[in-house]
Design a protein around this motif. Structure first.
Motif, PDB file in Angstrom:
ATOM      1  N   ARG A 111       0.878  -1.176   0.000  1.00 35.29           N
ATOM      2  CA  ARG A 111       0.000   0.000   0.000  1.00 35.29           C
ATOM      3  C   ARG A 111       0.909   1.218   0.000  1.00 35.29           C
ATOM      4  O   ARG A 111       1.736   1.375   0.909  1.00 35.29           O
ATOM      5  N   CYS A 157      -3.888  -3.355   7.017  1.00 36.68           N
ATOM      6  CA  CYS A 157      -4.337  -2.001   6.662  1.00 36.68           C
ATOM      7  C   CYS A 157      -5.703  -1.779   7.314  1.00 36.68           C
ATOM      8  O   CYS A 157      -6.545  -2.684   7.325  1.00 36.68           O
ATOM      9  N   ALA A 158      -5.910  -0.572   7.839  1.00 34.86           N
ATOM     10  CA  ALA A 158      -7.195  -0.249   8.477  1.00 34.86           C
ATOM     11  C   ALA A 158      -8.352  -0.431   7.502  1.00 34.86           C
ATOM     12  O   ALA A 158      -9.494  -0.661   7.894  1.00 34.86           O
ATOM     13  N   ASN A 258      -1.301   1.847   8.587  1.00 39.10           N
ATOM     14  CA  ASN A 258      -0.831   3.165   8.135  1.00 39.10           C
ATOM     15  C   ASN A 258       0.196   3.785   9.082  1.00 39.10           C
ATOM     16  O   ASN A 258       0.882   4.734   8.732  1.00 39.10           O
ATOM     17  N   TYR A 283      -8.906   7.254   8.155  1.00 37.27           N
ATOM     18  CA  TYR A 283      -8.809   6.228   9.197  1.00 37.27           C
ATOM     19  C   TYR A 283      -9.718   6.489  10.388  1.00 37.27           C
ATOM     20  O   TYR A 283      -9.552   5.908  11.449  1.00 37.27           O
TER      21      TYR A 283
END
Ligand code: MTE
Ligand code: CO
Length: 427
Positions: A111, A157-158, A258, A283
């Motif tokens: 990402r 990843c969120a 992140n 987020y």
């Protein structure tokens, strides 16, 4: 065969008998009839095959190996319509096709907000400044001289499962839960570097930046920074891959991906969180009443069946079936995973491949004698804080349907009698 033999082989008599029948049935289906199937010799057994008639590759053919061509579909994939371009984008780990818990770096999801950069070790610098007694700059070699540790952690990843908030959408566990990887990291505890610089008593946060154009600046409470964060320069025993932050990245165990800043270049000790544009707009989860759930850094317990799943249909008929999947929790270790084949009406405890490790993936197995009926397969994780993974209905009752991030709900696969599986929801 006595009891001991049974135990050591791990298969009961009945099961072995079944497997033999299964093979015969397989041959029957492939051949013209039962008699012929049994009397036709299998050339793979009776004939000398081409690969046994000549030489294989020499040891210099592949100085750094890639998977054999027959496994060429076990790769990261992206979903083109998700993002406008591939620079600020995501691809997904092929978790449907992997086993164990360690994600091979070559297929571990990436990402980036401004692309994967190329930064040489010689050009690498890490600065610590702000509320410290002595601002410091470390080279790569400096980092190598600190006592180091090796730990296995997942990074999620969120936004993992974010597309599934409003309903079942993507037909493959690679896409629904594949924004996750789990690697064995080697690096220096961040605490050691902060202590070297000397954190002033007013220092309560750190603001961390990467060397890429996006910088991905994030604020992290000092408590977490001093606890278990790692300044990592190796993953799975080798140098980090470019796409995962070569030469140095931050690991923030259990916390949303992140914050794991790649190409780590600067750490500023601050007295409060630095409100970057990212933190105010991203987020956070918008709840049904319009308020925001902010600073939800820890990834709650989650699990998913990786096989069978839409990309891993059952290719054999009824009989022994291995159901397997992954479970993890950012709050601690997985203590138990339950599996349901009737959409959550009844549950049975799965077998953990190894005892759950804190903030790392745990593999589970559920061995089933499948009758060939349709199934609604689910898994449910428990962690050592007592937390139990919620259903989609339970999660939506608390969070509404406007969220993108932090979806840790139970996943359902509708497995049909023909073995194909589909992403569905059960009420
Ligand atoms: N760090 C930098 N410097 N730049 C980035 O774009 N992306 C973040 C984080 N760290 C990012 C970054 C996000 S949103 C995630 S989920 C993880 O890195 C992804 O890590 P990976 O590429 O190793 O999967
Ligand atoms: Co992310």
């Amino acid at each position: 065969m006595d009891e001991t033999e049974r135990d050591t082989r791990g298969l009961s008599l009945d099961r072995r008998a079944f497997l033999r029948t299964g093979a015969a049935v397989g041959a029957l289906a492939a051949g013209a009839g039962a008699a012929r199937a049994e009397s036709t010799p299998d050339p793979l057994i009776t004939e000398v095959q081409p690969w046994a008639k000549g030489w294989g590759d020499g040891v210099d053919a592949t100085p750094y190996g890639l998977p054999i061509e027959f496994e060429g579909d076990v790769i990261r994939r992206n979903v083109p319509w998700l993002t406008a371009d591939v620079i600020s984008s995501i691809n997904f780990t092929p978790i449907h096709a992997l086993e164990g818990t360690i994600t091979p770096a070559g297929c571990a999801f990436e990402r980036h907000h401004s692309g994967a950069i190329e930064l040489k070790k010689e050009d690498y610098r890490l600065m610590i400044n702000g509320l410290v007694d002595q601002p410091l700059v470390f080279t790569y070699e400096d980092l190598e001289r600190f006592p180091r540790v090796t730990r296995t952690y997942f990074l999620e990843c969120a936004a993992n499962s974010g597309m599934e908030w409003a309903g079942a959408q993507l037909n493959g566990v690679q896409f629904t839960q594949g924004m996750i990887h789990n690697m064995q990291y080697t690096g220096v505890p961040l605490r050691a570097l902060l202590e070297e610089a000397g954190v002033k008593p007013e220092g309560k946060w750190i603001y961390v930046e990467g060397a890429d154009a996006s910088s991905n600046g994030r604020s992290i409470p000092l408590e977490k920074a001093m606890d278990d964060c790692l300044v990592a320069f190796k993953a799975n025993g080798e140098a980090l891959r470019k796409e995962h932050g070569y030469p140095v990245r931050l690991c923030v165990p259990g916390w949303e991906g992140n914050m794991w800043v790649k190409w780590l270049r600067r750490i500023e000790v601050t007295d409060q969180a630095v409100e970057s544009r990212e933190e105010t707009s991203k987020y956070t989860d918008t709840l049904a009443d319009g308020t925001s759930r902010k600073w939800t850094w820890v990834m709650d317990a989650k699990s998913v069946v990786t096989s069978p799943s839409p990309q891993m249909p059952i290719k054999h008929g009824p009989g022994p079936l291995v159901i397997t999947g992954l479970a993890w929790s950012g709050r601690g270790a997985i203590t138990r995973v339950d599996v349901s084949i009737d959409g959550g009406k009844t549950w049975a405890e799965a077998r953990l491949a190894e005892p759950g490790e804190k903030m790392a993936l745990t593999r589970f197995y559920f061995d089933l004698d499948w009758q060939g009926q349709e199934m609604f397969v689910q898994s449910r994780a428990h962690d050592d804080t007592g937390y139990v993974q919620p259903t989609k209905t339970q999660l939506r009752a608390v969070r509404g349907e406007n969220s993108v991030y932090h979806n840790n709900a139970i996943q359902t696969w509708w497995v049909k009698p023909n073995g194909e599986a589909e992403n569905v929801e059960v009420s």
